[in-house]
Design a protein around this motif. Structure first.
Motif, mmCIF file in Angstrom:
data_model
loop_
_atom_site.group_PDB
_atom_site.id
_atom_site.type_symbol
_atom_site.label_atom_id
_atom_site.label_comp_id
_atom_site.label_asym_id
_atom_site.label_seq_id
_atom_site.Cartn_x
_atom_site.Cartn_y
_atom_site.Cartn_z
ATOM 1 N N ARG A 44 0.823 -1.216 0.000
ATOM 2 C CA ARG A 44 0.000 0.000 0.000
ATOM 3 C C ARG A 44 0.854 1.262 0.000
ATOM 4 O O ARG A 44 0.468 2.274 -0.572
ATOM 5 C CB ARG A 44 -0.952 0.000 1.194
ATOM 6 N N GLN A 45 2.042 1.200 0.599
ATOM 7 C CA GLN A 45 2.928 2.366 0.655
ATOM 8 C C GLN A 45 3.627 2.610 -0.682
ATOM 9 O O GLN A 45 3.796 3.752 -1.086
ATOM 10 C CB GLN A 45 3.972 2.190 1.762
ATOM 11 N N ALA A 46 4.036 1.550 -1.354
ATOM 12 C CA ALA A 46 4.717 1.673 -2.651
ATOM 13 C C ALA A 46 4.907 0.289 -3.249
ATOM 14 O O ALA A 46 5.313 -0.636 -2.551
ATOM 15 C CB ALA A 46 6.070 2.349 -2.498
ATOM 16 N N THR A 139 1.155 3.827 -5.683
ATOM 17 C CA THR A 139 0.275 3.390 -4.599
ATOM 18 C C THR A 139 -1.077 2.968 -5.170
ATOM 19 O O THR A 139 -1.943 2.530 -4.426
ATOM 20 C CB THR A 139 0.059 4.516 -3.564
#
Length: 165
Positions: A44-46, A139
């Motif tokens: 979800r962050q990258a 994302t």
């Protein structure tokens, strides 16, 4: 672009080659055996643009029953249905990656071959190398159109406990 029109890769792919093929199907398989939610949080962050997430416990393993090990193989039909829900097509070149070692990505790579999808490879160096090379991340979750995945299960790729004994 799937594997059609390009040489199908079935072992390792470099980050440079993956970066040149934005249409390839990519699966983020990051997982931490001690922190089961960490891989999905990292996703979800990258993640690599266009990548879908494959959770080791939820997507790539069957539920534990106390007699079937830490990460038992899912029922083939359950896994095949999951691939269809991911929109996988026979013409897709798949690239699997994890945090770097390739151990988690190799599980999905092997499982794809188990159900007859030969055009699958592991990203050499995983997300760690992709990040080190300062390649783009995202994302955004990809828009997926489910398919009916046509599997050709190879039962010779598994063994029962009795066969191992």
């Amino acid at each position: 672009m799937g594997a059609a029109g390009a040489r199908a890769l079935n072992t390792l792919v470099s980050s440079d080659e993956l970066a040149r093929h934005a249409g390839w199907r990519v699966f983020d398989c990051r997982h931490d055996l001690m922190q089961h939610a960490l891989g999905e949080q990292q996703y979800r962050q990258a993640h690599i643009p266009g990548a879908s997430f494959a959770h080791l416990d939820r997507d790539l393993s069957a539920p534990k029953n106390g007699r079937n090990g830490r990460h038992p193989l899912p029922d083939p039909q359950t896994f095949i249905a999951w691939l269809g829900a991911q929109g996988l097509k026979p013409s897709d070149q798949v690239v699997c990656y994890d945090g770097g070692s390739g151990a988690m990505a190799a599980r999905l790579w092997w499982m794809l071959r188990w159900v007859g999808h030969e055009a699958s490879a592991v990203l050499d160096g995983g997300f760690a190398r992709w990040s080190e090379e300062r390649l783009p991340t995202s994302t955004q979750r990809p828009a997926i159109s489910p398919t009916t995945f046509a599997a050709k299960l190879d039962p010779s790729m598994t063994a029962t406990l009795d066969e191992v004994r």
